[in-house]
Design a protein around this motif. Structure first.
Motif, mmCIF file in Angstrom:
data_model
loop_
_atom_site.group_PDB
_atom_site.id
_atom_site.type_symbol
_atom_site.label_atom_id
_atom_site.label_comp_id
_atom_site.label_asym_id
_atom_site.label_seq_id
_atom_site.Cartn_x
_atom_site.Cartn_y
_atom_site.Cartn_z
ATOM 1 N N GLY A 8 0.782 -1.227 0.000
ATOM 2 C CA GLY A 8 0.000 0.000 0.000
ATOM 3 C C GLY A 8 0.817 1.282 0.000
ATOM 4 N N TYR A 9 2.107 1.173 0.334
ATOM 5 C CA TYR A 9 2.968 2.356 0.415
ATOM 6 C C TYR A 9 4.168 2.230 -0.521
ATOM 7 C CZ TYR A 9 0.361 3.893 4.536
ATOM 8 O OH TYR A 9 -0.636 4.317 5.391
ATOM 9 N N GLN A 10 3.910 1.750 -1.724
ATOM 10 C CA GLN A 10 4.981 1.548 -2.690
ATOM 11 C C GLN A 10 5.687 2.852 -3.049
ATOM 12 O OE1 GLN A 10 6.321 -1.278 -4.788
ATOM 13 N NE2 GLN A 10 5.763 -2.118 -2.789
ATOM 14 N N THR A 11 4.924 3.910 -3.266
ATOM 15 C CA THR A 11 5.522 5.190 -3.660
ATOM 16 C C THR A 11 6.445 5.713 -2.581
ATOM 17 O OG1 THR A 11 3.562 5.717 -4.974
ATOM 18 C CG2 THR A 11 5.011 7.547 -4.387
ATOM 19 N N GLU A 12 5.993 5.674 -1.334
ATOM 20 C CA GLU A 12 6.799 6.181 -0.229
ATOM 21 C C GLU A 12 8.056 5.347 -0.009
ATOM 22 O OE1 GLU A 12 2.681 7.587 0.122
ATOM 23 O OE2 GLU A 12 3.586 5.620 -0.198
ATOM 24 N N GLN A 38 10.623 -6.991 -0.533
ATOM 25 C CA GLN A 38 10.739 -5.948 -1.551
ATOM 26 C C GLN A 38 12.152 -5.410 -1.504
ATOM 27 O OE1 GLN A 38 7.690 -4.380 -3.239
ATOM 28 N NE2 GLN A 38 9.253 -3.700 -4.673
ATOM 29 N N SER A 39 12.702 -5.115 -2.671
ATOM 30 C CA SER A 39 14.057 -4.566 -2.689
ATOM 31 C C SER A 39 14.241 -3.673 -3.901
ATOM 32 C CB SER A 39 15.095 -5.699 -2.721
ATOM 33 O OG SER A 39 15.004 -6.424 -3.940
ATOM 34 N N TRP A 40 15.208 -2.756 -3.761
ATOM 35 C CA TRP A 40 15.611 -1.871 -4.858
ATOM 36 C C TRP A 40 17.127 -1.960 -4.956
ATOM 37 C CZ3 TRP A 40 11.893 -1.045 -1.304
ATOM 38 C CH2 TRP A 40 10.614 -0.746 -1.760
#
Length: 216
Positions: A8-12, A38-40
């Protein structure tokens, strides 16, 4: 709940990850039970983690934040602050969901009470009233079964069960115990009882009420 917050808070979270990557980190992400949620950049290209801190709510670890390529006291402190912030977001979302669930339950209870008031006006005799109230109680408190035993001054008795049926003789012995002691009785399979509960019942509560009708 952690997975729901991430979704729900992907953008943040992406903005947070980009700030780490812009500061020299080579990767940023969230772990749970040792697996990457999740990772970047994507998990397929993750370098070795250089810093990892727990995401903790009320002394319970629900996951971990990690970075790669940004080791050192400053990186550790910043990651701890981010983990604390994420934990607060998770807790806030959980509390909001709990409040929403309570509001829904309260609405259901109010509707049940309204239906109870409406239905009781249409009941012509005591037995029908007892049956209706027992059914409403079972629905109102979302329990497996409810029963009402009413003894009138003239000696007439009324008894009705709603939901799960229990052998009346078992309930009568419990009711007799409550009438003799004039005290609430709460029983479960973990404590000794004046009578053994059947295997289909885990717990039961009996509440004595003294009703009087005075006319002027």
């Amino acid at each position: 709940m952690l997975q729901e917050v991430i979704a729900g808070y992907q953008t943040e979270l992406e903005a947070l990850a980009n700030s780490w990557l812009s500061a020299g980190a080579t990767a940023f992400g969230v772990l749970q039970y040792g697996k990457v949620l999740q990772s970047w950049p994507s998990a397929a290209h993750l370098p070795q983690q250089s810093c990892k801190v727990p995401i903790t709510i009320r002394e319970l670890t629900i996951g971990e934040l990690f970075v790669a390529g940004a080791a050192g006291p400053a990186g550790q402190q910043r990651l701890e602050a981010d983990a604390c912030l994420l934990a607060r977001v998770v807790l806030a979302v959980a509390e909001m969901e709990s409040i929403a669930e309570e509001l829904i339950n309260s609405q259901d209870q109010l509707l049940t009470l309204y239906n109870m008031m409406e239905s009781t006006f249409q009941l012509a005799d005591v037995s029908s009233l007892i049956e209706g109230v027992a059914t409403i109680i079972q629905q109102l408190f979302s329990i497996e079964g409810a029963f009402i035993w009413l003894s009138e001054a003239n000696g007439q008795k009324h008894f009705h069960q709603a939901g799960q049926n229990v052998e009346p003789s078992i309930l009568e012995r419990l009711i007799q115990h409550v009438c003799e002691t004039n005290m609430r009785l709460v029983l479960n399979t973990m404590h000794r009882a004046p009578i053994s509960l059947p295997s289909t019942i885990d717990n039961v509560m009996l509440m004595p009420l003294l009703l009087s009708l005075q006319t002027q």
